[in-house]
Scaffold this motif. Structure first.
Motif, short mmCIF file in Angstrom:
data_model
loop_
_atom_site.label_atom_id
_atom_site.label_comp_id
_atom_site.label_asym_id
_atom_site.label_seq_id
_atom_site.Cartn_x
_atom_site.Cartn_y
_atom_site.Cartn_z
N ALA A 193 0.72 -1.17 -0.05
CA ALA A 193 0.00 0.02 0.16
C ALA A 193 0.84 1.39 0.04
O ALA A 193 0.41 2.35 0.10
N GLY A 194 2.34 1.00 -0.17
CA GLY A 194 3.09 2.30 -0.21
C GLY A 194 3.33 3.00 1.40
O GLY A 194 3.68 4.09 1.37
N LYS A 195 3.18 2.05 2.34
CA LYS A 195 3.43 2.76 3.57
C LYS A 195 4.76 2.43 4.12
O LYS A 195 5.29 1.43 3.80
N PRO A 196 5.38 3.44 4.53
CA PRO A 196 6.91 3.02 5.20
C PRO A 196 6.94 2.15 6.36
O PRO A 196 5.90 2.10 7.33
N VAL A 197 7.78 0.86 6.58
CA VAL A 197 7.78 0.09 7.50
C VAL A 197 9.12 0.17 8.11
O VAL A 197 10.26 0.44 7.65
N VAL A 198 9.18 0.18 9.55
CA VAL A 198 10.44 0.08 10.19
C VAL A 198 10.54 -1.41 10.88
O VAL A 198 9.73 -1.66 11.73
N LEU A 199 11.82 -1.95 10.63
CA LEU A 199 11.91 -3.30 11.18
C LEU A 199 12.84 -3.41 12.46
O LEU A 199 13.70 -2.70 12.46
N LEU A 200 12.25 -3.67 13.85
CA LEU A 200 12.62 -3.53 14.99
C LEU A 200 12.63 -5.07 15.60
O LEU A 200 11.43 -5.51 15.76
N ALA A 203 10.22 -4.37 -1.84
CA ALA A 203 9.93 -2.90 -1.74
C ALA A 203 10.52 -1.87 -2.54
O ALA A 203 11.66 -2.22 -2.81
N THR A 204 9.71 -1.02 -2.73
CA THR A 204 10.19 0.43 -3.42
C THR A 204 11.14 0.88 -2.41
O THR A 204 11.19 0.72 -1.12
N LEU A 240 11.07 2.41 1.37
CA LEU A 240 10.10 2.12 2.40
C LEU A 240 10.49 1.33 3.51
O LEU A 240 9.74 1.34 4.24
N VAL A 241 11.52 0.54 3.48
CA VAL A 241 11.79 -0.33 4.45
C VAL A 241 13.07 0.37 5.36
O VAL A 241 14.11 0.63 4.41
N SER A 242 13.04 0.12 6.37
CA SER A 242 14.23 0.40 7.28
C SER A 242 14.38 -0.12 8.71
O SER A 242 13.30 -0.82 8.95
N SER A 243 15.59 -0.39 9.13
CA SER A 243 15.68 -0.99 10.23
C SER A 243 16.17 -0.37 11.38
O SER A 243 16.96 0.64 11.24
N ALA A 244 15.80 -0.78 12.45
CA ALA A 244 16.08 -0.09 13.82
C ALA A 244 16.89 -0.98 14.82
O ALA A 244 16.38 -2.11 14.91
N ALA A 245 17.86 -0.52 15.54
CA ALA A 245 18.39 -1.57 16.62
C ALA A 245 17.65 -1.47 18.11
O ALA A 245 17.51 -2.29 18.86
N LEU A 266 4.67 -8.84 -2.96
CA LEU A 266 4.20 -8.43 -1.73
C LEU A 266 2.88 -9.11 -1.50
O LEU A 266 2.71 -9.33 -0.17
N GLY A 267 1.96 -8.87 -2.45
CA GLY A 267 0.68 -9.69 -2.26
C GLY A 267 0.77 -11.09 -1.76
O GLY A 267 0.17 -11.58 -1.06
#
Lengths: 168, 168, 168, 168
Positions: C119-126, C140-141, C144-149, D107-108
């Motif tokens: 859906a084009g929403k940004p996601v943070v992976l923790l 993903a585009t 849109l995806v980033s990671s956090a510690a 993704l889907g």
């Protein structure tokens, strides 16, 4: 070109035997026209009776179940779609039917007629009281609501509506 | 304990100015009681008017949108839930409201009242005709449907219903 | 202008105690920023821990429940939305969050991250493994995806993403 | 007894020609087994190719569309269900398939595999990378995930899984 899908909506456990007799005859008539029958899929009331009628006439039956499994589907449903949406699936019944026939009165049926009309789908009322006719004629766009006295009449109306709304 | 959620359902673009005046007053009254207002969230008709009324009275407003983005949400909605379900979200309106008030007549509103009653939720009819009252009194379990003449009356009924159905 | 909604998604009954500690700290940090917390609403795992963290820090918490009643909602949820959609509500979690943080690994969480990115929403992976990072960076585009510690890092990223995607 | 429903999930506009070739062969193989094919129904990518393959082999094809009309359905879909749920319909794909085959990566598709496994449905991965296999083997209950190298292998696995999970 896809075969038309005709939805038959009506009470489940609250259906009267008159509702079920109408539904069985209606399901049979729909199948004899070569149309696909779509119902709410459960093994009770109008859903079950319409599906059994269509099955007896050699038709193809689709059931859009409220449940997340097919355990509660009518035995007369060929294609059981498990939505897991509860009554949220009523919207899918409305959107997926080319024409919808309400057969008997109940709260779920009422919601399905309302949702179908809101989506611009033609609805035939069969075995519904005069209060339903008045209410929906008042709320809906001209020409979307019609009433039938018998399953045979309902099928004639559906044929006309399919021609006018989908295969024009 | 969570604050009660009171749903106000009514026509969007088809709302009359009388519907919107009732909805604004009703939204204000709901907010003054400390209840959370829940609507269909769009920037038109009863949804918008009720939310503006509640906002003006310092209340908290939730909008359950049919759309997949919040672009079309009323400015007076604090919590905008983008469902992407179209009218399928009407079922969520019904299930998430502790009590539902129908304010004006329309096909979407009709479906929401039917779905709420089917789910066992109490409904107050405000600004609905006698035909709605007759129809729903006939279809619903005793005690689930009541009618109000004014927003103030509606709020008194909601208070009683909350006590009876949720906080008994 | 509406307050941003930050979704925190993670395992329910399958959550580890490490997942829950991260979720509690993350919920608190989100509340301290003045953002609304959105979770899947149940009284277990990451949903419950994040909501309790936000509640402890004075925040507002929304729970989008899979169930058709609020009986199973976390006590720390202020606004409980009963969808009755089962895991179908995961799509609503994705669409209603301005930014989504995945906290721990599970099948439901995986579906929510996938639906959010679609859906084009940004996601943070923790607290997600390297395999999740690789997979989603591949699918993903860009951006849109980033990671956090840490929860603190996650909040900094959310702040940047809210600025970039919504309040630019 | 109802005919088994086998879901084939894969990318739409993002599908590669290799994905589509696999999907066409898979759809044909499914139809030759007498199983009903279920896809996401759109006129693109894996959904379309699998449906065309099944149609070419004389099979019956069901499409669970994200849209509220059937205008965008593949011509090779016999039963087009218009859900109006957007990607919320992915849950219905998962619940309505007795076994689900993922054909290609997107993704889907990822969300559908995750939702199917969460619902306890067996999934066969065809044309998916080793990272998908590792990820899902780690997250899912033993025996629910398997991998196939060719459409023929996938069909053999589906036959075993249908026997084990539904017709035992």
């Amino acid at each position: 070109m896809r075969r038309p899908i005709v939805g038959v909506m009506g009470p489940g456990t609250g259906a009267t035997s008159a509702d079920c007799e109408l539904a069985f005859a209606l399901g049979s008539a729909i199948a004899r026209q070569g149309w696909v029958l779509l119902t709410g899929g459960l093994a009770c009331g109008v859903m079950d009776a319409a599906s059994r009628g269509a099955r007896a006439a050699g038709g193809l039956t689709v059931g859009i179940l409220p449940t997340s499994s097919t355990d509660e589907a009518s035995n007369a449903v060929d294609i059981a779609i498990a939505t897991g949406l509860g009554s949220g699936r009523n919207q899918i019944n409305a959107l997926s039917s080319d024409v919808l026939v309400a057969c008997g009165e109940g709260l779920g049926t009422l919601s399905e007629v309302a949702l179908a009309l809101k989506a611009g789908k033609p609805v035939v009322l069969l075995g519904c009281g005069a209060d339903w006719e008045c209410l929906f004629h008042k709320l809906a766009t001209d020409g979307l609501v019609s009433s039938a006295a018998t399953p045979r009449d309902a099928c004639s109306l559906v044929a006309e509506l399919l021609q006018a709304h989908r295969f024009a």
